[in-house]
Scaffold this active site. Structure first.
Site, PDB file in Angstrom:
ATOM      1  N   ASP A 118       0.836  -1.200   0.000  1.00 26.70           N
ATOM      2  CA  ASP A 118       0.000   0.000   0.000  1.00 26.70           C
ATOM      3  C   ASP A 118       0.876   1.257   0.000  1.00 26.70           C
ATOM      4  O   ASP A 118       2.076   1.211   0.305  1.00 26.70           O
ATOM      5  CB  ASP A 118      -0.896  -0.015   1.237  1.00 26.70           C
ATOM      6  CG  ASP A 118      -2.180   0.769   1.045  1.00 26.70           C
ATOM      7  OD1 ASP A 118      -2.314   1.453   0.012  1.00 26.70           O
ATOM      8  OD2 ASP A 118      -3.051   0.693   1.929  1.00 26.70           O
ATOM      9  N   GLU A 171       2.784   6.990  -2.374  1.00 27.76           N
ATOM     10  CA  GLU A 171       2.527   8.235  -3.096  1.00 27.76           C
ATOM     11  C   GLU A 171       2.901   9.482  -2.283  1.00 27.76           C
ATOM     12  O   GLU A 171       3.263  10.501  -2.860  1.00 27.76           O
ATOM     13  CB  GLU A 171       1.038   8.351  -3.466  1.00 27.76           C
ATOM     14  CG  GLU A 171       0.448   7.120  -4.112  1.00 27.76           C
ATOM     15  CD  GLU A 171      -0.233   6.207  -3.107  1.00 27.76           C
ATOM     16  OE1 GLU A 171      -0.832   5.222  -3.527  1.00 27.76           O
ATOM     17  OE2 GLU A 171      -0.147   6.495  -1.882  1.00 27.76           O
ATOM     18  N   ASP A 210      -8.879   3.964  -3.600  1.00 28.91           N
ATOM     19  CA  ASP A 210     -10.010   4.202  -2.699  1.00 28.91           C
ATOM     20  C   ASP A 210     -11.232   4.728  -3.438  1.00 28.91           C
ATOM     21  O   ASP A 210     -11.507   5.933  -3.489  1.00 28.91           O
ATOM     22  CB  ASP A 210      -9.601   5.185  -1.606  1.00 28.91           C
ATOM     23  CG  ASP A 210      -8.504   4.625  -0.715  1.00 28.91           C
ATOM     24  OD1 ASP A 210      -8.219   3.423  -0.821  1.00 28.91           O
ATOM     25  OD2 ASP A 210      -7.922   5.393   0.069  1.00 28.91           O
TER      26      ASP A 210
END
Length: 784
Positions: free
Chosen positions: A429, A432, A495
């Site tokens: 995950d 960024e 998401d």
């Protein structure tokens, strides 16, 4: 980035030097070099007090031309260039007073020397061009400078930029730029390739790829890992402009006979995707993000799936397998999981693979943090005052510095301990939120590392999996990406929210991602944020199980189907088993993707480039060569979809429809438009309880609406080994089917409009619409 205010007026901030005259041209190895002054040189005096741009064209692969533009060539920026596989090609260069022409295989670069400009040509056509004020160097926000004695003496402070603009023809559509959730056709958009955690409902992207392709069979890859600013028929509506900060701009022009070949050549350059293991195509079930769970909870999830006969291949532990405030220290929360090794062993005995969540951010207050700090394994502050820390995600979190080989090895060693414990793969995950006011071990430019960080992060994890598990077993579930990250599959869409609008934007993102060189992609079924309605859950299940990879995952609530309604369990069972039956076909398409770089989930324009009706279609797609899927995006169950030319057979009902038409229909939760293209040989397996099985035993080869004279297909084992070659030869009155071997229980099913009246070389059952053959020989002849 805009350097003009309207077409004619240049911004007073810009201070441009445009290439205006190809004054000097010389042949160089594999290409040619041009010196282009900022005004036309009519006399020797004109060569004084003028800036120049140097342009080098080099043939670096079949159909691939590198174009490097530079202003100050002694400028050092410590910027990263993506990993590339260069294959220099021989060229022919002809130089005259009026033009310079470089030919490399299929592609010609033609330069107008007097009125600076160049164009790319192939097949006797001009594909795109760069001409008047389309190549420029800018001293942006230039400060005052003086020739008199002062602090401003020859001081020309400014932000340097280089810009290239390439023309678009009328009706030419632009695609790609990574997983972008804006409109599928990018004309009219401003695209900034700056990764950020922005969800799926804005122009911000987790996976920014500085690559685009157009409907005219070429692509452009800008080889800069920092922000590339694209003006896509926006600043100048006849051009795609792209600019980068600094004194150099390098890009690759990539030609193909169609956009499949463009993608294949782009991935020749930046890397082919690895082939995920067969088991990873099965259903993944997650604990979800911030939910409360322990082993009793996970046991109930797994048992509930078994009781409802829903096949499950992978169970995923999200963040809270670790203690709160300990992300990421790779230590199981012993308060909840006192004996993780024994638990994982029990789950393996139930036929499950295990995935666990992780990220590259290390919270302070843990032994793992203290070890990394002591050894200098974290990204440092730019001001020299220690390491960079943030409270944005975890308290005082640091970032692993993957430019430091020792730090990367240290991180990988922790993951190896998890693999030794029984973990099979990782959800990588984040990646960024990478700050730029930092200093890296190898001195890399921080802005250039912002996007590139995810490449090093996922590369570290993926290469460990390859080393420890074997190349055929390595798989990730990654969120962030940049150019080249396709080598480390799988990626998921981030998401999304529990709404039909978010489901549609998720598909748009996946289609753009596919047009950017990525072959394997997934998304959170039902949406990540909020809790979906039973209606939306069932529609998203259909879509999710008709993607290469399928995961049930959410934020604050579980995604087990019975938490919505029992019909959801039935829908999930049906489409999970449907996908598992399609595994021989999906796996063959995946092997093709790993070989060629052509994705499994494909936009319609990629598969049917000659059909003008498909240019803008973003609510349906092809799953491999043969299957068309049109998800349903509304509560009413209504769907409008388009079938290209040919005969199409509905996979579930057998109904045949004529192509070249639009259809408007309504479906219940147990069906949707899934159509098989004519001249398809669809390999369907015999099992529906897991993704990894013997695909050859009791295999069915379904032949749909055969019109072509020769069709060939391949079927592989789940270990990526070639198991069966099939060749069909059709004449006016018969089909000859040649098999490279005879797998046990093989069946060949001929679907309408092919009708058999006799069969030789086999025992068979015959009905009105199909012949079901049980071959006893390796050649079957069907008469009709």
């Amino acid at each position: 980035m805009k350097f003009t205010e309207g077409y004619w007026l240049r911004s007073e901030k810009a201070n441009p030097v445009y290439a205006m005259h190809a004054y000097q041209v010389e042949k160089i190895e594999n290409g040619m070099r041009i010196i282009a002054p900022g005004h036309k040189i009519e006399s020797r005096a004109d060569a004084l007090d003028v800036g120049t741009i140097t342009i080098e064209f080099k043939a670096v692969g079949p159909g691939i031309i590198n174009v490097k533009n530079s202003h100050y060539q002694g400028y050092k920026d410590n910027k990263i260039r993506f990993d590339k596989n260069l294959n220099p090609q021989s060229v022919d260069v002809e130089i005259t007073a009026s033009e310079a022409v470089m030919t490399a295989g299929e592609v010609t670069v033609r330069v107008d020397r007097d009125n600076f400009g160049y164009q790319f040509e192939a097949d006797g056509k001009i594909l795109t061009s760069c001409g008047f004020r389309n190549l420029g160097y800018f001293r942006y926000n230039k400060s005052f400078a003086s020739m008199l004695p002062s602090n401003d003496y020859l001081k020309a402070d400014y932000d340097p930029y280089l810009l290239t603009e390439l023309s678009l023809a009328p009706g030419e559509c632009v695609y790609g730029f990574g997983e972008r959730f804006t409109a599928f056709v990018k004309n009219g958009q401003v695209v900034e390739t700056w990764n950020e955690d922005g969800g799926t409902a804005s122009q911000v992207a987790y996976k920014s790829i500085p690559f685009y392709m157009t409907s005219h069979n070429y692509g452009v890859f800008v080889d800069h890992s920092d922000n590339v600013s694209f003006e896509v028929a926006s600043e100048k509506v006849e051009y795609v402009g792209f600019s980068v900060p600094g004194e150099e701009l390098s890009y690759y022009f990539i030609y193909g006979k169609d956009n499949k070949e463009v993608l294949s050549r782009y991935t020749d350059l930046t890397g082919k995707p690895a082939l995920p293991p067969a088991w990873s195509y099965g259903l993944w079930l997650s604990t979800s993000f911030t939910t409360d769970y322990d082993e009793e909870t996970t046991n109930k999830f797994i048992s509930g799936m078994e009781e409802r006969d829903i096949p499950l291949d992978v169970f995923h532990f999200d963040c809270f397998w670790m203690q709160e405030f300990h992300w990421t220290d790779f230590s199981w929360d012993e308060r909840i999981f006192p004996d993780p090794a024994a638990m994982l062993k029990r789950y393996h005995e139930r036929g499950l693979k295990i995935s666990v969540w992780l990220n590259p951010y290390i919270a302070q207050g843990t032994e793992f943090f203290r070890e990394g700090l002591a050894n200098g394994y974290f990204v440092k502050r730019k001001d020299g005052k220690g390491i960079k820390q943030l409270d944005h995600w975890q308290p005082g979190m640091a970032l692993v510095d993957f430019t430091n080989p020792a730090a990367a090895n240290w991180y990988a060693e922790q993951l190896k301990k998890l693999l030794d414990l029984g973990v099979d793969c990782f959800k990588t995950d984040f990646g960024e939120r990478i700050p730029v006011d930092v200093e890296y071990f190898d001195g890399s430019d921080p802005a250039a590392m912002h996007n590139y960080y995810t490449y090093l992060y996922n590369k570290t994890v993926f290469e460990l999996l390859e080393k420890e598990k074997g190349k055929n077993e390595a798989v990730l579930f990654a969120r962030s990406a940049t150019a080249g990250s396709q080598k480390f599959p799988v990626h998921w869409g981030g998401d999304s929210s529990a709404s039909y609008a978010s489901m549609a934007e998720t598909l748009r993102g996946g289609l753009s991602f596919a047009m950017s060189g990525f072959s394997f992609w997934s998304h959170d079924i039902g949406g990540f944020e909020m809790t979906t309605t039973p209606d939306l859950y069932k529609r998203w299940v259909q879509f999710g199980l008709l993607s290469t990879h399928s995961r049930l995952h959410g934020s604050q609530s579980y995604r087990v189907p019975w938490s919505f309604d029992e019909e959801s369990s039935k829908v999930l069972e049906k489409f999970t088993k449907l996908k598992l039956g399609l595994m021989p076909y999906l796996y063959a398409m995946s092997i093709k993707a790993a070989r060629t770089g052509i994705p499994v989930l494909r936009p319609m324009i990629l598969e049917f480039p000659a059909d003008p009706a498909v240019k803008y279609l973003d609510q349906q797609y092809m799953l491999g060569d043969s299957i068309l899927v049109a998800p349903i995006f509304n509560k009413a169950g209504k769907v409008d979809y388009y079938l290209p030319d040919g005969n199409w057979t509905h996979y579930l009902t057998g109904e045949i429809k004529k192509g070249g038409c639009w259809y408007s229909e309504q479906y219940d939760y147990f069906s949707l438009p899934i159509y098989i293209r004519q001249d398809s040989v669809l390999a369907v397996g015999s099992q529906s309880n897991q993704a990894d099985y013997d695909y050859l035993t009791d295999l069915s080869l379904n032949v749909y609406s055969l019109t072509s004279s020769v069709i060939q297909t391949e079927v592989f084992t789940s270990q990526a080994e070639l198991g069966l070659k099939v060749k069909l030869e059709k004449t006016a009155d018969q089909i000859k089917i040649n098999l490279s071997k005879l797998p046990a229980g093989l069946r060949i099913i001929l679907h309408n409009p092919v009708k058999a009246n006799s069969v030789s070389g086999a025992n068979y059952n015959f009905t009105q619409d199909e012949a079901v053959l049980t071959p006893v020989e390796q050649e079957v002849i069907v008469n009709f």
